[in-house]
Design a protein around this motif. Structure first.
Motif, PDB file in Angstrom:
ATOM      1  N   LEU A   1       0.823  -1.196   0.000  1.00  0.00           N
ATOM      2  CA  LEU A   1       0.000   0.000   0.000  1.00  0.00           C
ATOM      3  C   LEU A   1       0.864   1.254   0.000  1.00  0.00           C
ATOM      4  O   LEU A   1       0.602   2.215  -0.744  1.00  0.00           O
ATOM      5  CB  LEU A   1      -0.925  -0.007   1.210  1.00  0.00           C
ATOM      6  CG  LEU A   1      -1.878   1.178   1.354  1.00  0.00           C
ATOM      7  CD1 LEU A   1      -2.857   1.216   0.195  1.00  0.00           C
ATOM      8  CD2 LEU A   1      -2.624   1.108   2.687  1.00  0.00           C
ATOM      9  N   THR A   2       1.916   1.233   0.808  1.00  0.00           N
ATOM     10  CA  THR A   2       2.813   2.389   0.862  1.00  0.00           C
ATOM     11  C   THR A   2       3.513   2.616  -0.472  1.00  0.00           C
ATOM     12  O   THR A   2       3.618   3.745  -0.958  1.00  0.00           O
ATOM     13  CB  THR A   2       3.853   2.186   1.975  1.00  0.00           C
ATOM     14  OG1 THR A   2       3.181   1.953   3.222  1.00  0.00           O
ATOM     15  CG2 THR A   2       4.753   3.395   2.102  1.00  0.00           C
ATOM     16  N   VAL A   3       3.993   1.521  -1.073  1.00  0.00           N
ATOM     17  CA  VAL A   3       4.707   1.640  -2.346  1.00  0.00           C
ATOM     18  C   VAL A   3       3.769   2.116  -3.447  1.00  0.00           C
ATOM     19  O   VAL A   3       4.107   3.023  -4.227  1.00  0.00           O
ATOM     20  CB  VAL A   3       5.350   0.290  -2.716  1.00  0.00           C
ATOM     21  CG1 VAL A   3       5.896   0.332  -4.135  1.00  0.00           C
ATOM     22  CG2 VAL A   3       6.459  -0.051  -1.735  1.00  0.00           C
ATOM     23  N   VAL A   4       2.575   1.522  -3.516  1.00  0.00           N
ATOM     24  CA  VAL A   4       1.632   1.903  -4.571  1.00  0.00           C
ATOM     25  C   VAL A   4       1.218   3.363  -4.421  1.00  0.00           C
ATOM     26  O   VAL A   4       1.188   4.125  -5.393  1.00  0.00           O
ATOM     27  CB  VAL A   4       0.406   0.968  -4.539  1.00  0.00           C
ATOM     28  CG1 VAL A   4      -0.678   1.496  -5.454  1.00  0.00           C
ATOM     29  CG2 VAL A   4       0.797  -0.434  -4.946  1.00  0.00           C
ATOM     30  N   LEU A   5       0.900   3.750  -3.188  1.00  0.00           N
ATOM     31  CA  LEU A   5       0.539   5.152  -2.972  1.00  0.00           C
ATOM     32  C   LEU A   5       1.716   6.070  -3.287  1.00  0.00           C
ATOM     33  O   LEU A   5       1.529   7.165  -3.852  1.00  0.00           O
ATOM     34  CB  LEU A   5       0.086   5.359  -1.527  1.00  0.00           C
ATOM     35  CG  LEU A   5      -1.338   4.915  -1.190  1.00  0.00           C
ATOM     36  CD1 LEU A   5      -1.626   5.159   0.277  1.00  0.00           C
ATOM     37  CD2 LEU A   5      -2.347   5.662  -2.051  1.00  0.00           C
ATOM     38  N   GLY A   6       2.934   5.631  -2.939  1.00  0.00           N
ATOM     39  CA  GLY A   6       4.104   6.444  -3.260  1.00  0.00           C
ATOM     40  C   GLY A   6       4.287   6.612  -4.748  1.00  0.00           C
ATOM     41  O   GLY A   6       4.592   7.722  -5.233  1.00  0.00           O
TER      42      GLY A   6
END
Length: 957
Positions: A194-199
């Motif tokens: 989730l963090t990577v995709v949002l980033g």
């Protein structure tokens, strides 16, 4: 179901009897009922302990135990038919531990203890009992996060560690819920993802805005003066064309007898600035109609780029008649041109190596040279018509080899010119006619713009793309924005408008910040043929490794077929990035074109099947390129990997999105954690609207965005699922319909065996030497005819002479077959024609320069067209536009003009005849032609021989 000693038992089985004291209406499902039964008094861990808790007997406590026997799974089954559920344990979470009814519960090392009976029996503290003191402190201490955890208190004190095990055996009621290793890994992966995709989403959004606001405008500006001076110094080595003064003071070396050197660079256009690089505008045609072809070619001709620096390079992929057309595509294209009278209206097909299997690897093509007129402008134009080999004349789609083959005709040609490599006859034909039209040798070209035949280019687009190339020499390829011309034609076109917009301004805008656009659309893209590097050149798209891999004709694996047969444009971009990872592929939003998109759903299905499948395989190739910009998670390689994963899981993502929306619609949201998925979904879906407002500021695209969102099931489920189901379908399907085409017919199908001897490969200087020798033989025969020593006249008088004699040359000519060798005849050096009549719409044109009566208009009495029709095959000249010449003496001086030095070919002996020499175009009629015409009552040809009329305007034929 209730808990007994930490295990879950089922009280609902058939034949179950409730134990004495068990009142189900007073209990909560899942509650611990261990105190209804006797617990073990002397457990192994409690034997040596003296505390009250260690000696506690629950049956002696207030209320006692109704069932005076030690409980276990065997006794419960025998007495009451109560059986445990396999693998089920009593679980509590920290929220439950904070409930008032569980005030006497506490946790030690993950084990939940039920101390209700203990505190009921010992209501007051027990003197000198440290364990009792600790238990009461834990119970009475308020825990801000809920629950009562005594783990630290017991395990930090040595004398209490043994008591912990004893308490678990005496009062165990269950276990505190905690994540298993599998659940922990799953949660960790979810949050990291989730963090990577949002980033990535936020980075793409921010970078796209930065590129649109700052970088693109900088690239689109005209180059500065310092860059212009750099280009001027690099261009100082340009091809030089000798200028003939046409006076008797010129010697064969191009220098006047007064010592002045007449070899100067000819100014082709006084208005052209030095940064205007020679550009080839490639248009690949297949089955398009006349309106589409005319629109595309007119838009390219109308671009505000100097006509003398751009060459229209049109390639027709076979003798194809599109569905609904009344003429073939080559006939339509040729009718739009104004053919150059210096060349035949029906040129001889020349052989080349095609991208195909079997005998289809040998293909032939006709090269038409001329101009495209638009208003008061004449743009040099070359039309290449692939007509097939000798065995294909009666077959449908003769000469068709695909778009990749059309691109490779141009790429192979410029690659061989750059390296002075061996040429096919088609390459040499292109060389001669391009040099004649442009007045420079083809090695001067540095840029190629590739355009599909259904694309309309805006007038300023070519100039903007060229500004990018001049401003940043590291740019090797770039594309503009493609808009939809038929956006309101149907619902199918309407759902594509926003998809085209977001793929350019968000996807390509983000990739351009790092110089790594992963797909330059074939309908509108520009590449460098070669790049300047100091005083030398670096081949880019003409690099042999790129040309060789792009021209694979043996395609067997599923991966290769998806790369080369379905997505050749994306694969070409992949090859460029793989061979030049430190150069840039860019997007220029100011350069705009419009194209026609599918308006029927079955055509859209076919198109997206090819695009989606080729995208997956090309991304697999790019993931392996390690030298792209960035490192680890902050690299283009990682972004490409995430894009690959996102493309593959599109159908599953669409299903989960629908499930999420349904769940959120029936759920009562009470906290932020429950609302987070909804917030994220709304953010991702509405972020493009923010991008629109910050970039184009056109509110109409927000309306198109809602149309796109309504069609999300089509884009994210139907189209990818259809593409994956047809992963092994390599046809173009419904995209391009051809009249009379059989289903499953493909241009790459193997047919027969390839004979390499049919396509000779020779260097340019070998072709040129053979052509010049052929010209000399013809002119020598003309001189002999004028002097009365022609072999034809001697044959009539019976004089025994050789076939050719040369009064002024010590070297006599030999027979053509002995002189040229067997393979020389694969190229028609004379331009003599043996093919069918010209294409429809291309009657032989009259002279554009010179007086009307200089050679007679086509078809007039005594005109060259009628004269040509009465000539034999070996007497027909290259063109039918002739005028009386000055005589043999002047012709001899004319033949001694210096050759053109071919800059960049590395050929010490190779030369090009200057414009105006007999070798550059039409050949004089043979002596037979004059006598035949005179014998049939035609007007006699003057005794001065024949020559072409030349204009001083370099852009005229």
């Amino acid at each position: 179901r209730f808990g007994i000693h930490g295990n879950i038992y089922d009280f609902t089985l058939a034949g179950t009897k409730y134990p004495p004291g068990f009142h189900i209406e007073d209990l909560t499902p899942g509650q611990d009922v261990s105190n209804l039964f006797r617990r073990t008094v002397n457990t192994p861990s409690c034997v040596k302990l003296t505390s009250a808790a260690a000696k506690f007997d629950n049956c002696l406590a207030p209320g006692g135990c109704a069932n005076n026997f030690t409980v276990n799974s065997v006794t419960l089954a025998q007495e009451f038919n109560i059986r445990p559920l396999d693998g089920r344990k009593s679980g509590y979470d920290w929220g439950q531990m904070a409930m008032p009814e569980l005030i006497n519960y506490m946790v030690i090392d993950g084990n939940v203890l039920n101390l209700d009976k203990y505190f009921a029996m010992y209501k007051n503290p027990i003197p000198n009992d440290e364990l009792d003191t600790v238990l009461r402190n834990v119970r009475d201490t308020l825990q801000p996060e809920g629950g009562r955890d005594a783990t630290k208190m017991f395990f930090r004190r040595e004398y209490l560690k043994d008591s912990a095990s004893c308490l678990v055996e005496k009062f165990g009621a269950g276990y505190i819920d905690k994540a298993t290793p599998g659940c922990f890994a799953s949660d960790l992966f979810m949050f990291v993802s989730l963090t990577v995709v949002l980033g990535i989403v936020m980075s793409r959004f921010a970078m796209a805005i930065i590129f649109d606001w700052f970088l693109s405008a900088k690239l689109a500006k005209p180059p500065s003066k310092s860059k212009v001076q750099t280009l001027a110094s690099a261009a100082s080595s340009a091809t030089t064309i000798p200028v003939n003064n046409n006076n008797n003071n010129s010697n064969p070396n191009g220098k006047s007898l007064k010592g002045n050197n007449n070899s100067v660079t000819r100014p082709l256009n006084s208005n052209a600035s030095i940064q205007d690089l020679h550009t080839c505008l490639l248009v690949t045609c297949y089955s398009e109609g006349e309106s589409s072809l005319r629109t595309t070619i007119e838009s390219l001709a109308a671009t505000d780029y100097p006509d003398n620096k751009k060459l229209l390079f049109i390639i027709c992929d076979g003798i194809i008649t599109g569905s609904g057309n009344d003429r073939s595509t080559p006939e339509i294209c040729s009718s739009l041109m104004e053919l150059d009278p210096a060349f035949d209206s029906d040129p001889t097909p020349q052989s080349y190596l095609a991208v195909a299997a079997g005998s289809k690897q040998h293909n032939r093509a006709k090269v038409y040279a001329g101009y495209f007129r638009w208003k008061n402008r004449r743009v040099p134009t070359v039309l290449v018509v692939k007509c097939g080999n000798e065995e294909e004349h009666e077959k449908p789609k003769a000469g068709n080899r695909g778009k990749r083959d059309s691109q490779l005709i141009l790429m192979n040609f410029f690659s061989r010119v750059t390296y002075n490599d061996r040429m096919t006859p088609l390459d040499y034909e292109l060389f001669r006619k391009i040099q004649h039209l442009m007045q420079v040798t083809p090695d001067k070209f540095e840029i190629v713009l590739m355009v599909d035949a259904d694309t309309k280019v805006y007038p300023s687009s070519v100039r903007l793309l060229m500004n990018c190339m001049n401003n940043d020499p590291l740019i090797m390829g770039l594309c503009g924005e493609t808009k939809i011309a038929n956006k309101r034609q149907s619902w199918v076109t309407a759902i594509q408008v926003f998809e085209y917009y977001i793929s350019h301004h968000l996807g390509k805008g983000f990739e351009s910040v790092f110089g790594g656009v992963t797909c330059l659309p074939g309908c509108f893209c520009m590449y460098r043929l070669k790049a300047r590097k100091g005083d030398d050149w670096v081949p880019i798209i003409t690099k042999p490794e790129i040309v060789q891999e792009y021209s694979q004709n043996i395609v067997e694996t599923l991966h290769q077929k998806n790369l080369l047969l379905l997505g050749e444009d994306r694969f070409l971009t992949t090859l460029m990035l793989r061979n030049f990872p430190n150069r840039k592929m860019m997007f220029m939003p100011q350069a705009i074109c419009k194209t026609v998109v599918p308006d029927e759903f079955n055509v859209l299905l076919s198109q997206r099947r090819r695009w989606i499948n080729s995208t997956i395989h090309n991304l697999l190739e790019l993931v392996l390129v390690r030298n792209l910009c960035g490192t680890f998670c902050f690299s283009m390689q990682f972004v490409i990997l995430m894009e690959l994963i996102g493309t593959v899981v599109l159908p599953v993502a669409m299903i989960l999105t629908v499930v999420l929306i349904v769940n959120l619609s029936v759920m009562q949201i009470t906290n932020l954690a429950q609302a987070a998925p909804l917030i994220l979904l709304v953010f991702v879906l509405t972020m493009p609207a923010i991008l629109i407002l910050l970039t184009t500021r056109k509110l109409i695209y927000i309306a198109w965005m809602f149309v796109y969102l309504l069609a999300l099931p089509v884009w994210n489920f139907i189209l990818p699922l259809y593409a994956y189901w047809h992963f092994d379908d390599f046809s173009w399907g419904e995209t391009r319909k051809v009249a009379g085409e059989a289903k499953g017919e493909a241009h790459g199908n193997a047919d027969g065996t390839f004979d390499s001897s049919k396509v000779p490969l020779k260097r340019w200087d070998d072709y040129e030497k053979a052509r010049v020798r052929q010209v000399k033989r013809i002119e020598r025969a003309e001189r002999q005819r004028v002097q009365g020593t022609s072999p034809f006249l001697r044959a009539q008088t019976g004089t025994p002479t050789s076939m050719y004699t040369d009064g002024g040359d010590s070297k006599s000519e030999i027979a053509p077959g002995e002189f040229l060798g067997p393979q020389q005849y694969h190229y028609d050096y004379n331009g003599r024609q043996t093919m069918n009549p010209p294409l429809a719409g291309n009657p032989p044109r009259s002279m554009m320069m010179g007086p009307p009566g200089s050679g007679g208009p086509p078809g007039s009495n005594g005109g060259p067209q009628r004269q040509m029709s009465q000539m034999s095959q070996h007497q027909r000249p290259m063109t039918n536009n002739w005028a009386p010449g000055p005589g043999p003496q002047h012709q001899q001086q004319h033949m001694q003009q210096p050759p053109i030095s071919m800059h960049g070919l590395g050929s010490p002996g190779g030369s090009l005849s200057p414009p105006g020499t007999p070798g550059m175009g039409p050949m004089p009629p043979s002596p037979l032609s004059q006598q035949l015409h005179q014998g049939q009552g035609q007007p006699p040809i003057p005794q001065g021989g024949m020559r072409r009329i030349r204009s001083e305007n370099p852009m005229s034929p």
